[in-house]
Scaffold this motif. Structure first.
Motif, PDB file in Angstrom:
ATOM      1  N   GLY A  22       0.818  -1.206   0.000  1.00 10.60           N
ATOM      2  CA  GLY A  22       0.000   0.000   0.000  1.00 10.60           C
ATOM      3  C   GLY A  22       0.853   1.258   0.000  1.00 10.60           C
ATOM      4  N   HIS A  23       1.918   1.235   0.796  1.00 11.82           N
ATOM      5  CA  HIS A  23       2.820   2.381   0.845  1.00 11.82           C
ATOM      6  C   HIS A  23       3.477   2.599  -0.517  1.00 11.82           C
ATOM      7  CE1 HIS A  23       5.485   5.311   2.659  1.00 11.82           C
ATOM      8  NE2 HIS A  23       6.488   4.728   2.035  1.00 11.82           N
ATOM      9  N   ALA A  24       3.896   1.539  -1.152  1.00 15.74           N
ATOM     10  CA  ALA A  24       4.528   1.646  -2.471  1.00 15.74           C
ATOM     11  C   ALA A  24       3.544   2.202  -3.498  1.00 15.74           C
ATOM     12  CB  ALA A  24       5.065   0.292  -2.918  1.00 15.74           C
ATOM     13  N   LEU A  25       2.288   1.774  -3.435  1.00 13.37           N
ATOM     14  CA  LEU A  25       1.266   2.281  -4.348  1.00 13.37           C
ATOM     15  C   LEU A  25       1.056   3.778  -4.154  1.00 13.37           C
ATOM     16  CD1 LEU A  25      -0.969   1.944  -6.448  1.00 13.37           C
ATOM     17  CD2 LEU A  25      -2.493   1.281  -4.570  1.00 13.37           C
ATOM     18  N   ILE A  26       0.986   4.203  -2.914  1.00 13.23           N
ATOM     19  CA  ILE A  26       0.816   5.628  -2.626  1.00 13.23           C
ATOM     20  C   ILE A  26       2.008   6.413  -3.162  1.00 13.23           C
ATOM     21  CG2 ILE A  26       0.770   7.338  -0.764  1.00 13.23           C
ATOM     22  CD1 ILE A  26      -0.969   5.291   0.797  1.00 13.23           C
TER      23      ILE A  26
END
Length: 56
Positions: A6-10
């Motif tokens: 999720g952090h990478a997507l953001i």
């Protein structure tokens, strides 16, 4: 708790948005970008004022 995916997507999303914004204003001179930002700030302040809950 953090979720690495999720952090990478953001991070990718933010990078993409900032890249598009830079491209959109690339035709403006530094002076024009400054004026544009000042106008956007003025517009956003007015939007916030108009949409703020009324104090009673």
């Amino acid at each position: 708790m953090t979720h690495p995916e999720g952090h990478a997507l953001i991070e990718r999303s933010v990078d993409a948005v900032l890249g598009r914004e830079a491209t959109l204003v690339s035709c403006l001179s530094a002076r024009e970008r400054t004026a544009f930002m000042e106008l956007l700030d003025k517009l956003m302040a007015d939007v916030r004022r108009r949409t703020a809950p009324e104090e009673r």
